[in-house]
Design a protein around this motif. Structure first.
Motif, PDB file in Angstrom:
ATOM      1  N   ILE A 107     -24.594  32.076 -33.973  1.00 31.50           N
ATOM      2  CA  ILE A 107     -23.294  31.273 -34.555  1.00 31.50           C
ATOM      3  C   ILE A 107     -23.969  29.907 -34.814  1.00 31.50           C
ATOM      4  CG2 ILE A 107     -21.871  32.347 -32.586  1.00 31.50           C
ATOM      5  CD1 ILE A 107     -22.137  29.882 -30.920  1.00 31.50           C
ATOM      6  N   ALA A 108     -25.176  29.801 -34.849  1.00 31.09           N
ATOM      7  CA  ALA A 108     -25.741  28.546 -35.457  1.00 31.09           C
ATOM      8  C   ALA A 108     -25.834  28.472 -37.110  1.00 31.09           C
ATOM      9  CB  ALA A 108     -27.032  28.050 -34.964  1.00 31.09           C
ATOM     10  N   ASP A 109     -25.214  27.501 -37.678  1.00 31.17           N
ATOM     11  CA  ASP A 109     -25.060  27.489 -39.163  1.00 31.17           C
ATOM     12  C   ASP A 109     -25.636  26.330 -39.605  1.00 31.17           C
ATOM     13  OD1 ASP A 109     -23.126  25.684 -38.304  1.00 31.17           O
ATOM     14  OD2 ASP A 109     -21.480  26.594 -39.552  1.00 31.17           O
ATOM     15  N   ASN A 110     -26.189  25.148 -38.793  1.00 29.70           N
ATOM     16  CA  ASN A 110     -26.983  23.950 -39.221  1.00 29.70           C
ATOM     17  C   ASN A 110     -28.077  23.822 -38.273  1.00 29.70           C
ATOM     18  OD1 ASN A 110     -25.827  21.913 -37.155  1.00 29.70           O
ATOM     19  ND2 ASN A 110     -23.919  22.527 -38.212  1.00 29.70           N
ATOM     20  N   THR A 111     -28.788  22.834 -38.679  1.00 25.26           N
ATOM     21  CA  THR A 111     -30.079  22.622 -37.963  1.00 25.26           C
ATOM     22  C   THR A 111     -29.757  22.100 -36.542  1.00 25.26           C
ATOM     23  OG1 THR A 111     -30.368  20.625 -39.188  1.00 25.26           O
ATOM     24  CG2 THR A 111     -31.925  22.449 -39.593  1.00 25.26           C
ATOM     25  N   ARG A 112     -28.945  21.161 -36.631  1.00 24.23           N
ATOM     26  CA  ARG A 112     -28.222  20.387 -35.382  1.00 24.23           C
ATOM     27  C   ARG A 112     -27.790  21.233 -34.268  1.00 24.23           C
ATOM     28  NH1 ARG A 112     -24.048  15.486 -35.752  1.00 24.23           N
ATOM     29  NH2 ARG A 112     -25.789  14.467 -36.946  1.00 24.23           N
ATOM     30  N   LYS A 113     -26.845  22.164 -34.708  1.00 22.71           N
ATOM     31  CA  LYS A 113     -26.383  23.380 -33.826  1.00 22.71           C
ATOM     32  C   LYS A 113     -27.413  24.005 -33.464  1.00 22.71           C
ATOM     33  CE  LYS A 113     -22.215  24.824 -34.887  1.00 22.71           C
ATOM     34  NZ  LYS A 113     -21.248  25.388 -35.657  1.00 22.71           N
ATOM     35  N   LEU A 114     -28.258  24.335 -33.982  1.00 29.13           N
ATOM     36  CA  LEU A 114     -29.430  25.158 -33.700  1.00 29.13           C
ATOM     37  C   LEU A 114     -30.319  24.807 -32.769  1.00 29.13           C
ATOM     38  CD1 LEU A 114     -30.780  27.989 -34.143  1.00 29.13           C
ATOM     39  CD2 LEU A 114     -32.246  26.872 -35.635  1.00 29.13           C
ATOM     40  N   ASN A 115     -30.729  23.355 -32.773  1.00 32.21           N
ATOM     41  CA  ASN A 115     -31.382  22.733 -31.797  1.00 32.21           C
ATOM     42  C   ASN A 115     -30.521  22.493 -30.528  1.00 32.21           C
ATOM     43  OD1 ASN A 115     -34.087  20.866 -32.640  1.00 32.21           O
ATOM     44  ND2 ASN A 115     -32.802  21.583 -34.507  1.00 32.21           N
ATOM     45  N   MET A 116     -29.217  22.116 -30.608  1.00 30.51           N
ATOM     46  CA  MET A 116     -28.445  22.097 -29.459  1.00 30.51           C
ATOM     47  C   MET A 116     -28.234  23.249 -28.569  1.00 30.51           C
ATOM     48  SD  MET A 116     -25.305  19.654 -30.871  1.00 30.51           S
ATOM     49  CE  MET A 116     -24.584  19.524 -29.356  1.00 30.51           C
ATOM     50  N   LEU A 117     -28.248  24.332 -29.386  1.00 29.15           N
ATOM     51  CA  LEU A 117     -27.897  25.798 -28.694  1.00 29.15           C
ATOM     52  C   LEU A 117     -29.181  25.985 -28.079  1.00 29.15           C
ATOM     53  CD1 LEU A 117     -26.019  27.703 -31.315  1.00 29.15           C
ATOM     54  CD2 LEU A 117     -25.214  27.139 -29.063  1.00 29.15           C
ATOM     55  N   PHE A 118     -30.333  26.047 -28.518  1.00 26.96           N
ATOM     56  CA  PHE A 118     -31.364  26.165 -27.940  1.00 26.96           C
ATOM     57  C   PHE A 118     -31.805  25.298 -26.516  1.00 26.96           C
ATOM     58  CE2 PHE A 118     -32.929  29.182 -31.218  1.00 26.96           C
ATOM     59  CZ  PHE A 118     -33.752  30.017 -30.531  1.00 26.96           C
ATOM     60  N   THR A 119     -31.624  23.899 -26.421  1.00 25.89           N
ATOM     61  CA  THR A 119     -31.910  23.034 -25.771  1.00 25.89           C
ATOM     62  C   THR A 119     -30.968  23.411 -24.574  1.00 25.89           C
ATOM     63  OG1 THR A 119     -32.739  21.493 -27.539  1.00 25.89           O
ATOM     64  CG2 THR A 119     -32.197  20.624 -25.318  1.00 25.89           C
ATOM     65  N   VAL A 120     -29.811  23.660 -24.814  1.00 26.06           N
ATOM     66  CA  VAL A 120     -28.828  23.627 -23.853  1.00 26.06           C
ATOM     67  C   VAL A 120     -29.030  25.086 -23.137  1.00 26.06           C
ATOM     68  CG1 VAL A 120     -26.327  24.118 -23.373  1.00 26.06           C
ATOM     69  CG2 VAL A 120     -26.913  22.418 -24.873  1.00 26.06           C
ATOM     70  N   LEU A 121     -29.486  26.078 -23.834  1.00 22.75           N
ATOM     71  CA  LEU A 121     -29.854  27.286 -23.181  1.00 22.75           C
ATOM     72  C   LEU A 121     -31.163  27.092 -22.398  1.00 22.75           C
ATOM     73  CD1 LEU A 121     -29.378  30.246 -22.871  1.00 22.75           C
ATOM     74  CD2 LEU A 121     -30.793  30.781 -24.705  1.00 22.75           C
ATOM     75  N   ALA A 122     -31.930  26.096 -22.807  1.00 25.29           N
ATOM     76  CA  ALA A 122     -33.292  26.040 -22.068  1.00 25.29           C
ATOM     77  C   ALA A 122     -32.853  25.364 -20.550  1.00 25.29           C
ATOM     78  CB  ALA A 122     -34.197  25.068 -22.853  1.00 25.29           C
ATOM     79  N   VAL A 123     -31.869  24.390 -20.665  1.00 26.40           N
ATOM     80  CA  VAL A 123     -31.302  23.582 -19.732  1.00 26.40           C
ATOM     81  C   VAL A 123     -30.850  24.742 -18.534  1.00 26.40           C
ATOM     82  CG1 VAL A 123     -29.694  21.956 -18.633  1.00 26.40           C
ATOM     83  CG2 VAL A 123     -31.087  21.583 -20.661  1.00 26.40           C
TER      84      VAL A 123
END
Length: 368
Positions: free
Chosen positions: A68-84
Motif C-alpha cells: 500500500i506504499a505509494d511514496n518513499t515517506r510512507k514506505l519508510n514509515m511502514l517498514f519502521t513501524v513494522l520493525a517496532v
C-alpha cells in the motif's frame, strides 16, 4: 557442525569465555548465582521466535503493508513501524534480519535511499524490543532478577515507547515524498494452525516469564512444538546467547567474591542516576545483554537499569547484537558504499543515543 561453527565465531561469547576463564583463577562459582529462570526463559523465547520465523509471519506482514506504499515517506514509515511492532514480539534480531533484506530489494529495484531507511528499521526494532519483557533478552533477566510484575514493567516501557515514537514521527516529517510504484504482494501463505498454536504457547510463555507458572513447562512445550513442526528449527536457535548468559552468571559469581571489585562496582552504581549512566556506557563497550547482567548484580535501581540497558543498545556497533546484524545484513544486501553506510549509520546511532539518553533521564527524574 553449522551450529557449532556459529557458536564458536560469536565474538561476544568469545570475550565472555575469556573473562570467565580468567575469573575462575580468583574464585569458585556458586550454583545459586546462576539464574536458571532467566536461562529457561531465554531458551523458550528463542525457540518460539524461530518457530515464527520458520512460519514466515513477518514476511507476510511486510509484503502486505508495503503493497500500500505509494511514496518513499510512507514506505519508510511502514517498514519502521513494522520493525517496532515486530521487535515487541519477535525481538530485534529476527526483525532486522527479515525486514532489512526486504527493504533493500525494493530500494535497489527503484533506486531508493538505503542508509536512512535501514538505520530507522534497526532503531525501530530496538525501540520495539524494549517494550516487552521478551523483546530483549536482558529484559527477561530484569524481570527474573527483580521479580518485576507485568504492571510495573509496562509502567516503565510505555512512556519510553511513546516518547520514542514521537521522536521517530518527527524524523519522518523530513523524509521527502517521492512517488514509487506500489509493491506487488508476494505469494507467501501463512500456515494458520501452527501459527495459532505457537501464539497460544507464547501466551503460556508470558505467564512463565512472570512466574505465574514454572517456566520449565513453556520451555518444554515450545521445544516439542518446534520438533513437531520441523526439527531443523532447533538448529537455528542462538545457542551462543544462552552460553553468554551462563558464562556471565559464572563470571559475576566469581567477582562477587572479590571485595576490591565489588567495592569498585558499587562505587559506580551508588545512585539511580549513576546506575543509569553506568548501564548506558558499559553497553557501548560490552553490549547491553552482558552489561545488564553485570550491573544488575550490584544495584537495586531497576527502572534505571531497564532504561539504561535498552537505551544503551543505541550508539556503538556492539551496543546491541541487533546493531551488528544491521551492519552485517547491509553488507550482504546493500548496494551503496559500505564505508559511507557505516559512517552515516554511526552518526545517526549516536545522535539517537544522545537524544534517548536525555529522554530516559527525564523519565527517571520526573517519574513518568
Amino acid at each position: 557442525m553449522t551450529v557449532l561453527k556459529n557458536i564458536a565465531k560469536d565474538r561476544i561469547l568469545q570475550i565472555t569465555v575469556l573473562i570467565t576463564v580468567v575469573s575462575l583463577f580468583f574464585a569458585k562459582p556458586r550454583l545459586a548465582d546462576i539464574n536458571f529462570h532467566t536461562l529457561w526463559s531465554v531458551a523458550a523465547m528463542l525457540t518460539l521466535i524461530q518457530i515464527y520465523a520458520y512460519l514466515h509471519v513477518l514476511d507476510v506482514l511486510a509484503y502486505k503493508l508495503t503493497s500500500i506504499a505509494d511514496n518513499t515517506r510512507k514506505l519508510n514509515m511502514l517498514f519502521t513501524v513494522l520493525a517496532v511492532i515486530a521487535g515487541m514480539f519477535l525481538g530485534n534480531d529476527i526483525t532486522v534480519l527479515t525486514l532489512i533484506p526486504l527493504y533493500l530489494n525494493i530500494a535497489k529495484r527503484y533506486k531508493l535511499p538505503q542508509i536512512l531507511p535501514v538505520t530507522l528499521i534497526g532503531m525501530g526494532a530496538n525501540i520495539g524490543a524494549a517494550f516487552t519483557p521478551w523483546g530483549n533478552p536482558h529484559n527477561i533477566f530484569l524481570v527474573s532478577r527483580y521479580n518485576v510484575s507485568p504492571i510495573k514493567f509496562f509502567e516503565w516501557s510505555v512512556p519510553y515507547l511513546v516518547v520514542s515514537l514521537i521522536i521517530m514521527w518527527l524524523v519522518f516529517l523530513f523524509i521527502p515524498k517521492k512517488d514509487i510504484p506500489t509493491q506487488k504482494t508476494e505469494p507467501i501463505r501463512i500456515s494458520w494452525r501452527p501459527t495459532i498454536i505457537t501464539t497460544v504457547v507464547f501466551i503460556f510463555f508470558f505467564f512463565g516469564v512472570f512466574r505465574a507458572i514454572d517456566i520449565i513447562w513453556p520451555l518444554i512445550v515450545a521445544i516439542v512444538l518446534a520438533l513437531a513442526i520441523n526439527p531443523r528449527i532447533m538448529l537455528k536457535i542462538d545457542y551462543a546467547l544462552l552460553l553468554t548468559f551462563t558464562g556471565f552468571f559464572i563470571f559475576i559469581s566469581d567477582i562477587q567474591q572479590i571485595p576490591a571489585i565489588v567495592n569498585l562496582i558499587h562505587g559506580m552504581v551508588y545512585s539511580e542516576i549513576s546506575t543509569y549512566f553506568a548501564s548506558i556506557l558499559s553497553s557501548q563497550v560490552m553490549s547491553n545483554v552482558p552489561s545488564t547482567i553485570l550491573v544488575g548484580k550490584f544495584t537495586n535501581y531497576v527502572q534505571a537499569l531497564f532504561l539504561g540497558s535498552n537505551i544503551g543498545g543505541f550508539g556503538s556497533a556492539i551496543g546491541s547484537m541487533a546493531n551488528m546484524l544491521v551492519l552485517k545484513t547491509f553488507n550482504q544486501h546493500g548496494s551503496v558504499s559500505k564505508k559511507k553506510f557505516f559512517i552515516q549509520w554511526t552518526i545517526m546511532q549516536f545522535a539517537g543515543l544522545i537524544i534517548l539518553t536525555i529522554v530516559g533521564l527525564g523519565l527517571l527524574i520526573f517519574r513518568i
